[in-house]
Each structure stands twice: as C-alpha cells, then as structure tokens.
Design an enzyme around this catalytic site. Structure first.
Site, PDB file in Angstrom:
ATOM      1  N   GLU A 216       5.844   0.732  -1.967  1.00  0.00           N
ATOM      2  CA  GLU A 216       6.596   1.875  -1.424  1.00  0.00           C
ATOM      3  C   GLU A 216       7.596   1.410  -0.365  1.00  0.00           C
ATOM      4  O   GLU A 216       8.682   1.972  -0.239  1.00  0.00           O
ATOM      5  CB  GLU A 216       5.612   2.923  -0.860  1.00  0.00           C
ATOM      6  CG  GLU A 216       4.898   3.648  -1.991  1.00  0.00           C
ATOM      7  CD  GLU A 216       3.481   4.098  -1.688  1.00  0.00           C
ATOM      8  OE1 GLU A 216       3.115   4.226  -0.504  1.00  0.00           O
ATOM      9  OE2 GLU A 216       2.727   4.329  -2.657  1.00  0.00           O
TER      10      GLU A 216
ATOM     11  N   SER B 294      -5.083   2.880  -8.100  1.00  0.00           N
ATOM     12  CA  SER B 294      -6.042   3.845  -8.646  1.00  0.00           C
ATOM     13  C   SER B 294      -7.460   3.302  -8.775  1.00  0.00           C
ATOM     14  O   SER B 294      -8.152   3.593  -9.742  1.00  0.00           O
ATOM     15  CB  SER B 294      -5.530   4.414  -9.976  1.00  0.00           C
ATOM     16  OG  SER B 294      -4.295   5.088  -9.769  1.00  0.00           O
TER      17      SER B 294
ATOM     18  N   HIS C  86       4.330  -3.576   0.730  1.00  0.00           N
ATOM     19  CA  HIS C  86       3.797  -2.570  -0.206  1.00  0.00           C
ATOM     20  C   HIS C  86       4.940  -2.080  -1.100  1.00  0.00           C
ATOM     21  O   HIS C  86       6.091  -1.986  -0.654  1.00  0.00           O
ATOM     22  CB  HIS C  86       3.194  -1.396   0.584  1.00  0.00           C
ATOM     23  CG  HIS C  86       2.445  -0.446  -0.295  1.00  0.00           C
ATOM     24  ND1 HIS C  86       3.076   0.520  -1.036  1.00  0.00           N
ATOM     25  CD2 HIS C  86       1.128  -0.355  -0.587  1.00  0.00           C
ATOM     26  CE1 HIS C  86       2.161   1.181  -1.745  1.00  0.00           C
ATOM     27  NE2 HIS C  86       0.971   0.673  -1.490  1.00  0.00           N
TER      28      HIS C  86
ATOM     29  N   ASN D 156      -5.743   2.004   2.519  1.00  0.00           N
ATOM     30  CA  ASN D 156      -4.369   2.279   2.925  1.00  0.00           C
ATOM     31  C   ASN D 156      -4.170   3.793   2.912  1.00  0.00           C
ATOM     32  O   ASN D 156      -4.053   4.388   1.846  1.00  0.00           O
ATOM     33  CB  ASN D 156      -3.408   1.587   1.930  1.00  0.00           C
ATOM     34  CG  ASN D 156      -1.962   1.974   2.152  1.00  0.00           C
ATOM     35  OD1 ASN D 156      -1.614   2.572   3.174  1.00  0.00           O
ATOM     36  ND2 ASN D 156      -1.103   1.642   1.190  1.00  0.00           N
TER      37      ASN D 156
ATOM     38  N   GLU E 131      -0.800  -5.192  -6.914  1.00  0.00           N
ATOM     39  CA  GLU E 131      -0.756  -3.750  -7.137  1.00  0.00           C
ATOM     40  C   GLU E 131       0.329  -3.429  -8.162  1.00  0.00           C
ATOM     41  O   GLU E 131       1.514  -3.320  -7.805  1.00  0.00           O
ATOM     42  CB  GLU E 131      -0.435  -3.020  -5.828  1.00  0.00           C
ATOM     43  CG  GLU E 131      -1.480  -3.215  -4.753  1.00  0.00           C
ATOM     44  CD  GLU E 131      -1.500  -2.051  -3.759  1.00  0.00           C
ATOM     45  OE1 GLU E 131      -2.547  -1.453  -3.598  1.00  0.00           O
ATOM     46  OE2 GLU E 131      -0.439  -1.752  -3.178  1.00  0.00           O
TER      47      GLU E 131
ATOM     48  N   GLY F 260      -1.372   5.383  -7.359  1.00  0.00           N
ATOM     49  CA  GLY F 260      -1.369   6.839  -7.201  1.00  0.00           C
ATOM     50  C   GLY F 260      -1.173   7.606  -8.493  1.00  0.00           C
ATOM     51  O   GLY F 260      -0.911   8.804  -8.466  1.00  0.00           O
TER      52      GLY F 260
ATOM     53  N   LYS G 117      -1.687   5.467   3.847  1.00  0.00           N
ATOM     54  CA  LYS G 117      -0.281   5.873   3.690  1.00  0.00           C
ATOM     55  C   LYS G 117       0.050   6.933   4.753  1.00  0.00           C
ATOM     56  O   LYS G 117      -0.541   6.920   5.826  1.00  0.00           O
ATOM     57  CB  LYS G 117      -0.024   6.365   2.271  1.00  0.00           C
ATOM     58  CG  LYS G 117      -0.557   5.360   1.243  1.00  0.00           C
ATOM     59  CD  LYS G 117      -0.077   5.586  -0.122  1.00  0.00           C
ATOM     60  CE  LYS G 117      -0.675   4.507  -1.021  1.00  0.00           C
ATOM     61  NZ  LYS G 117      -0.126   4.530  -2.355  1.00  0.00           N
TER      62      LYS G 117
HETATM   63  P1  PGA Z   1      -3.913   4.213  -4.930  1.00  0.00           P
HETATM   64  O1  PGA Z   1      -2.948   3.412  -3.940  1.00  0.00           O
HETATM   65  O2  PGA Z   1      -5.309   3.647  -4.773  1.00  0.00           O
HETATM   66  O3  PGA Z   1      -3.824   5.649  -4.468  1.00  0.00           O
HETATM   67  O4  PGA Z   1      -3.381   4.016  -6.300  1.00  0.00           O
HETATM   68  C1  PGA Z   1      -3.077   2.023  -3.743  1.00  0.00           C
HETATM   69  C2  PGA Z   1      -2.036   1.524  -2.786  1.00  0.00           C
HETATM   70  O5  PGA Z   1      -0.889   1.999  -2.830  1.00  0.00           O
HETATM   71  O6  PGA Z   1      -2.294   0.643  -1.952  1.00  0.00           O
END
Ligand code: PGA
Length: 251
Positions: A97, A212, A95, A9, A167, A173, A11
C-alpha cells in the site's frame, strides 16, 4: 530452526478504546503459552498506548512505516529515532500500500531498510507481485528486483537483522490466499536470492507470508519449510483470530 514470528498490521484502523481492548485481549490469550515472537503494528498515534498496555507481556511493538530522514522540515513524517523513543522494536517497510498509494519505489524501500537497521529497529521488508505480474509469470523477477534494491541500498548484512514478508498484492485484504505451495515456491525464491550473495544471511532470515492469513489457513502455510510466520492484516484486528494464528505458528 528459525523461531516463528507473527506480526499484526492494523493499517489505518483503531482508536484508543480499541487499542486497549484488543491489546489486553491478545496479552491475556498469550499468557497461556508462547513459542512464537509476536509483534503488533498500530498506527503511529497508538504506539505509546500499545506499549503501555503490553507492559511486561512478551509482545513487541512496531510501526507501519518510517521516514528515512533524520529530523527536520518534513511535515507529517516520523523518524526512526522517534519510533525507538516510542518503544518500537520493529517497523514495516515497503508495504504494497505504501508502494502503490504513496509512490514508494524499490530504492526508497532499500534506503528505509538501511536507516531502520542503523537505528536498531528490525525492518519487516515487504515484497510481492500484483495479479497482473503473476498472470504474466514474472513473480520471481519482481520479488528479486525488490530484494536486489534492498541489497544495493542497505547491504546483504541487513537480512539476518530484518524480516522479509512475501505478500502477493492480489491476496492482501481480498480473502484470496496463495496456496501453501504457491507461497512456499516464492519463499524459496526469496531465500535463494539472499543465498546468492550470502548463504549465512539466507539461513538466518525469517520470511513471513502475508495476504488473507486466517486461523483456518495459517497452519498449512506455516508448515512449509521456508515460511517462518506471518504478517497479518484484517485478522490481527480480532484478538481471537490473531491468537488462533499465533497458535498455528507455534505448532
Ligand atoms: P490481510 O493484510 O491479512 O488483511 O490480507 C495483510 C497485509 O497487508 O499486511
């Protein structure tokens, strides 16, 4: 045995140049051997370029979101048919976000899942708890509520045609990862919730972990019985890291 899947992803990151370099790098690294399904999810405007660079390589392309409407006066939105037209096979839905920054509710996510499946896209349905929710010991409750909304809006039969991505919001992140055991525990809850309506659907559903994931923690997570791969954010922006995670998923 469920075949592992690793999805990247991106983003809101990238450029035409970066798409070219990153996707070519992933393709040449993958030529050395598969064993896992691989999906990359760039921003909408790079989907087409991504498809072109992927060419015949065994990599699928996915979008990071879709609009549930068919077409029409929805400025800024992108419909499922357009994603299919651009060569997408997958789409991330719900997601954290999108939920926290754009106000998507559980039912909105369920409706998007139904539309995606109806249009032949494979949704990657994201669920997960915030730090406060984990500290209040309501993780299972939150994840089950998010799943129940998908079951209510889209039906249980969408699950084998979809993926679920667990997640934990506090791990996205942040560099904090759920331990292998914490992740497995929630994955088992997710599978049991689906099994509560259909054992068959639960057995066929691939459940990804995201938050992460890096090359050095991927193998431990992927060795858990209910973890069928990963949804990768930051580490999907570096070919070597993404390839390292794919390798961990194939072992
Ligand atoms: P990350 O993001 O691996 O940077 O923690 C995962 C995601 O938001 O899908």
């Amino acid at each position: 045995m469920r075949r592992p899947l690793v999805a990247g992803n991106w983003k809101m990151n990238g450029s035409r140049e970066m798409t070219q370099t990153l996707v070519s790098g992933i393709c040449s690294g993958l030529a050395e051997g598969g064993g896992a399904d691989v999906v990359i999810c760039p921003p909408y405007v790079y989907l087409d370029l991504c498809r072109q660079v992927v060419g015949e390589a065994p990599i699928a392309v996915g979008a990071q979101d879709l609009d549930a409407h068919e077409a029409g006066a929805f400025t800024g939105a992108v419909a499922a048919d357009m994603l299919v037209d651009a060569g997408c096979d997958f789409v991330i839905v719900g997601h954290s976000e999108r939920r926290s920054l754009y106000g998507e509710g559980d039912a909105d996510v369920g409706v998007k899942v139904a539309v995606a499946v109806a249009k032949g896209l494979t949704p990657i349905i994201c669920v997960g708890e915030t730090r406060e929710e984990r500290e209040s010991d309501v993780t299972a409750e939150v994840v089950c509520r998010q799943l129940d909304a998908v079951i209510a809006e889209a039906g249980i039969d969408v699950f084998p045609k979809a993926l679920v991505a667990y997640e934990p919001v506090w791990a996205i992140g942040t560099g904090l990862t759920a331990t292998d055991e914490q992740a497995q525990e929630v994955h088992a809850v997710i599978r049991a919730r689906i099994a509560g309506t259909s054992e068959e659907a639960a057995g066929g559903t691939r459940i990804l972990y995201g938050g992460s994931v890096k090359p050095d923690n991927a193998a431990g997570l992927f060795s858990q019985p209910d973890i069928d791969g990963g949804l990768i954010g930051g580490a999907s922006l570096k070919a070597a890291d993404f390839l390292g995670i794919i390798k961990a998923a194939t072992q």
